[in-house]
Scaffold this active site. Structure first.
Site, short mmCIF file in Angstrom:
data_model
loop_
_atom_site.label_atom_id
_atom_site.label_comp_id
_atom_site.label_asym_id
_atom_site.label_seq_id
_atom_site.Cartn_x
_atom_site.Cartn_y
_atom_site.Cartn_z
N LYS A 74 -14.75 -2.93 6.63
CA LYS A 74 -13.41 -2.68 6.10
C LYS A 74 -12.59 -3.93 6.35
CE LYS A 74 -9.53 0.59 6.62
NZ LYS A 74 -9.04 1.81 7.30
N SER A 149 -7.42 5.60 4.23
CA SER A 149 -7.30 4.23 3.77
C SER A 149 -8.64 3.53 3.59
CB SER A 149 -6.44 3.43 4.77
OG SER A 149 -7.08 3.36 6.04
N SER A 173 -8.38 8.26 8.23
CA SER A 173 -8.92 7.30 7.27
C SER A 173 -10.42 7.07 7.28
CB SER A 173 -8.23 5.95 7.44
OG SER A 173 -6.98 6.02 6.82
N1 GLN Z 1 -3.24 8.81 5.53
C1 GLN Z 1 -2.73 8.45 6.81
C2 GLN Z 1 -1.64 7.42 6.66
O1 GLN Z 1 -1.28 7.14 5.58
C3 GLN Z 1 -3.83 7.96 7.70
C4 GLN Z 1 -4.21 6.56 7.47
C5 GLN Z 1 -5.21 6.06 8.46
O2 GLN Z 1 -5.89 6.85 9.14
N2 GLN Z 1 -5.30 4.75 8.58
O3 GLN Z 1 -1.14 6.90 7.60
#
Ligand code: GLN
Length: 486
Positions: A74, A149, A173
Site C-alpha cells: 500500500k 482506504s 481499511s
Molecule cells: N473509512 C475510515 C475512514 O475514512 C477508515 C479508514 C482507515 O481505516 N484508514 O477514516
C-alpha cells in the site's frame, strides 16, 4: 500460476519448478495489462533485481517460506526506490530515503516487491475515491468501488495482480476493502506491527496487516510482518510467534458471539443472508452461537470521527512545504507559502478532517468533544471485554452493504462515515479483526458483489482468529472464486 496461494508458490519456488524471476515477470505482465488503477508505481528493473537476488538465495538454500514470492505495498508504507505518495498530491514526487520496517522485514525474508498500491489520500476514506490518482475499480464489477482506504491492495489480490499485499487499518481499511473485493485480510492487535515508515493518519489507531487469498497466506505474511520495533514507540514488546501454529485445530466447542447491534435495521438483507449462512456453517463445524451485546456500537462513529481527525490534524502538520513534498510555486511570505502549499497539496476530505480535528482540539471544545470521545472510547473497549467473558470470537458483517457504485457517495462524506459502523469499534478498542469471503450479494444493478464475514478476537488472539478463518476456508470455497477474466 497466478491463482496459486503463497503456500503453493513457496513449494514450487523451493522445488525450483519456477524461478522468482519468472514469477515476478508473470505478475508484472498482469499489472501492465490491468485497467483497475490498483498500482501507482512499478519499476520493472528494481523488481527484477530483487527477484534475481531471491533466485540466488534459493540456489544456495538460504530461504524462508516467503523467499521469491511477489508482494505489493500500500502506498502508505515508505519504500526506497519506489515513490511513496499516500495517494496525495502533497507527496506526488516523494521518494523516501529509507524503507518502512514492514517493507524491510519482507525484503529480509526475500520477498520481491512488485510496486505500490493505490489508496485513499492519507488512508482517509471507504471507497478509494479520495485518491489524488483516481479511484480503483472493483474487479468483480468495474462500476463498483473496491472499498477503502486499502482499495488498491484488495483489488490487486482479487484480480491476482499480486499474490500478497500490505494494507493498513485505522477504522476498517483492511477489513472493508477485503470484504468488498472478496479476499482475506487481517488487522492485528494494535501495536503488533511496526508503524515506523507507515505514513501516519491517526497514530493511536493505525495498524498494518496483510491481505491475501487465504487465511493461511495471511498467517505466513503476518509471521514476517509482526514483531517489536524500537523505532515505533507504541510497538509491543512481545516475542515473535508462529501465526500458523493453530491453523489446523478443530472448532468443536468454539463460542461465537453474535452482537445484536450488528444485525439491526441498517444491514442490507443480502449481506445478512450471507453472514447468517456462514454462521450456520460454523455451527456445522462444531461451534456454538452466543447472543451478545455491544451496546455502544452506534457511538463508535462520532467517537472515531472526532479522535481520528484530531490525530490527523496533528500528524499532517508536517506537510508544510518545507520538510516534505509539494511546495506552492508563488507566495508572498512564509505564512502565505504554508497556506498555499496546503491548499494545493491536500484534497477535500483531508482538509475536512484537518478542520474538524483542529476544531475539536481547540480551547473551549477540547473537553466537549475530544475528551468526551476518549471517555466513550474506553467504554467501547470495556463492552468488548464484557463480551469476551461469554465468547471466544465475535462474528458479524464487515460492511452494511455490498460495494456501492463509483460516484454514489462522492458528495456525501457522512454517508461514507456511516458505512464504517461495523469496523470502527474494533479499531477503537485496538482488537484484532479479520474479513473472510462468505458469499455474494446483489449490487445496485443485479451484479454479483462479494460479502465478507468479520471475525473479531481478543487482544493477541490472531493465531486463534486465523485458525477459525482457516477452518471455514477448508469447508467452503468462497475464497477460491475469482472475478471473470482474472
Ligand atoms: N473509512 C475510515 C475512514 O475514512 C477508515 C479508514 C482507515 O481505516 N484508514 O477514516
Amino acid at each position: 500460476m497466478h491463482t496459486k496461494t503463497l503456500k503453493e508458490l513457496s513449494a514450487m519456488l523451493h522445488a525450483k519448478d519456477i524461478s522468482a524471476t519468472e514469477l515476478a515477470s508473470l505478475f508484472l505482465n498482469r499489472i501492465q495489462r490491468s485497467d483497475l488503477n490498483a498500482f501507482l508505481h512499478v519499476d520493472e528493473r528494481l523488481t527484477l533485481q530483487q527477484a534475481a537476488d531471491a533466485d540466488r538465495r534459493i540456489a544456495r538454500d538460504d530461504v524462508t517460506p516467503l523467499t521469491g514470492i511477489p508482494i505489493a505495498h500500500k502506498d502508505i508504507f515508505v519504500t526506497q526506490g519506489w515513490r511513496s505518495t499516500a495517494g496525495s498530491k502533497m507527496l506526488e514526487n516523494y521518494t523516501s530515503p529509507f524503507d518502512a520496517t514492514v517493507v524491510e522485514q519482507f525484503n529480509a525474508a526475500g520477498m520481491v516487491t512488485l510496486g505500490k498500491l493505490n489508496c485513499d489520500e492519507f488512508a482517509m476514506g471507504s471507497s478509494n475515491e479520495n485518491s489524488y490518482f483516481g479511484p480503483v475499480k472493483n474487479p468483480w464489477d468495474r462500476r463498483a468501488i473496491p472499498g477503502g482506504s486499502s482499495g488498491g491492495s484488495a483489488a490487486a489480490i482479487a484480480a491476482r495482480l499480486t499474490p500478497a499485499a500490505t494494507a493498513t487499518d485505522t477504522g476498517g481499511s483492511i477489513r472493508q476493502p477485503a470484504s468488498l473485493c472478496g479476499v482475506t485480510g487481517i488487522k492485528p492487535t494494535y501495536g503488533r506491527v511496526s508503524r515506523f515508515g507507515m505514513i501516519a493518519f491517526a497514530s493511536s489507531l493505525d495498524q498494518g496487516g496483510p491481505i491475501a487469498k487465504t487465511a493461511e497466506d495471511c498467517a505466513l505474511l503476518l509471521n514476517a510482518m509482526a514483531g517489536f520495533d524500537a523505532r515505533d514507540s507504541t510497538s509491543l514488546e512481545r516475542h515473535k510467534e508462529d501465526f500458523t501454529r493453530e491453523l489446523n485445530s478443530g472448532l468443536h466447542g468454539l463460542r461465537i458471539g453474535v452482537p445484536r447491534e450488528f444485525f439491526g435495521p441498517g444491514l442490507a438483507a443480502d449481506v445478512e443472508q450471507a453472514v447468517r449462512a456462514a454462521l450456520r456453517e460454523y455451527e456445522k463445524l462444531g461451534a456454538r452461537l452466543v447472543d451478545i451485546s455491544l451496546p455502544k456500537t452506534e457511538l463508535s462513529i462520532p467517537v472515531y470521527y472526532v479522535i481520528a481527525p484530531a490525530e490527523a490534524s496533528s500528524n499532517l502538520s508536517r506537510f508544510d512545504g518545507v520538510r516534505y513534498g509539494h511546495r506552492a510555486s508563488e507566495y508572498k511570505d512564509l505564512s502565505d507559502m504554508y497556506k498555499k502549499t496546503r491548499a494545493e497539496g491536500f484534497g477535500e476530505e483531508v482538509k475536512r478532517r484537518i478542520l474538524v480535528g483542529a476544531y475539536v482540539l481547540s480551547h473551549g471544545y477540547y473537553d466537549a468533544y475530544y475528551l468526551q470521545a476518549q471517555k466513550i472510547r474506553r467504554l467501547i473497549a470495556q463492552d468488548f471485554q464484557a463480551a469476551f467473558t461469554q465468547c471466544d470470537v465475535i462474528m458479524g458483517p464487515v460492511s452494511p452493504t455490498v460495494a456501492w457504485d463509483l460516484g454514489d457517495k462522492l458528495d456525501d462524506p457522512v454517508a461514507n462515515y456511516l458505512a464504517d459502523i461495523f469496523t470502527l469499534s474494533t479499531s477503537l478498542a485496538g482488537l484484532p479483526g479479520m474479513s473472510v469471503p462468505c458469499g455474494f450479494g446483489q449490487g445496485e444493478k443485479n451484479a454479483q458483489r462479494p460479502v465478507g464475514l468479520q471475525l473479531i478476537g481478543n487482544y493477541f488472539g490472531e493465531a486463534k482468529l486465523l485458525n477459525v478463518a482457516h477452518q471455514y476456508q477448508q469447508a467452503t470455497n468462497w475464497h477460491l472464486l475469482q472475478p471473470a477474466g482474472a
